[in-house]
Design a protein around this motif. Structure first.
Motif, mmCIF file in Angstrom:
data_model
loop_
_atom_site.group_PDB
_atom_site.id
_atom_site.type_symbol
_atom_site.label_atom_id
_atom_site.label_comp_id
_atom_site.label_asym_id
_atom_site.label_seq_id
_atom_site.Cartn_x
_atom_site.Cartn_y
_atom_site.Cartn_z
ATOM 1 N N ARG A 70 -15.993 14.065 -8.387
ATOM 2 C CA ARG A 70 -16.775 12.889 -8.769
ATOM 3 C C ARG A 70 -18.272 13.147 -8.826
ATOM 4 N NH1 ARG A 70 -15.233 8.892 -4.079
ATOM 5 N NH2 ARG A 70 -13.506 10.327 -3.910
ATOM 6 N N VAL A 76 -16.285 7.081 -12.469
ATOM 7 C CA VAL A 76 -14.921 7.627 -12.403
ATOM 8 C C VAL A 76 -13.961 6.513 -12.006
ATOM 9 C CG1 VAL A 76 -13.422 9.378 -11.366
ATOM 10 C CG2 VAL A 76 -15.869 9.869 -11.680
ATOM 11 N N SER A 115 -13.243 10.140 -16.235
ATOM 12 C CA SER A 115 -14.529 10.518 -15.648
ATOM 13 C C SER A 115 -15.557 10.574 -16.776
ATOM 14 C CB SER A 115 -14.416 11.892 -14.973
ATOM 15 O OG SER A 115 -13.385 11.900 -14.010
#
Length: 162
Positions: A70, A76, A115
């Motif tokens: 992340r 995300v 993401s």
């Protein structure tokens, strides 16, 4: 397997769905879904974007859950998607469905992690350098077989005021 796509994020979204889905995501965009950048039905997902233009999308079909990275991204989210047909379809919300990219996956529940990065540069491009690759919103989609679980916002990006 990794496939790179360029999709026009018309209406600030791209869609992922089962090949047999009706793909009706018209009612998913609640205020919360817009903040989360994620609209969910059983067999279709809408991933929100920060731009209404072409985005760079990479699709990763995986055998298992990927590592948590992340910190490399701005926003995300994860959600489950039921792939009754065993084929994941990825497209712009206004693309012609028969021409969309398709990916073979095991039938049943699939987990998808979306993401997104480069959001500030894409949302506020330098007017002297428009249409440059560094101004493109990037979306990485990772999909792997997994039991159903609730949607999850792993990392949230909030668009700054212009």
């Amino acid at each position: 397997m990794v496939t790179d796509l360029e999709l026009f994020a018309d209406y600030f979204q791209i869609h992922l769905l089962d090949d047999e889905s009706e793909g009706d995501l018209s009612d998913v965009w609640t205020e919360q879904a817009v903040r989360d950048g994620l609209g969910v039905t059983e067999d279709a997902l809408a991933i929100g974007t920060d731009v209404n233009m072409t985005v760079a999308v990479s699709v990763h079909v995986l055998a298992q859950q990927p590592d948590d990275d992340r910190d490399d991204f701005d926003h995300v989210v994860e959600a489950s998607l039921n792939l009754a047909s065993g084929r994941l379809v990825v497209l712009s919300c206004t693309d012609h469905l028969p021409d969309a990219a398709r990916f073979d996956m095991p039938t049943g529940w699939t987990r998808v992690r979306a993401s997104r990065r480069n959001l500030a540069a894409a949302a506020f491009p330098d007017p002297d350098d428009e249409d440059e690759p560094e101004d493109t919103e990037e979306i990485r989609l990772q999909a792997w077989p997994a039991p159903y679980s609730q949607p999850h916002i792993i990392k949230r990006w909030t668009r700054p005021a212009a």
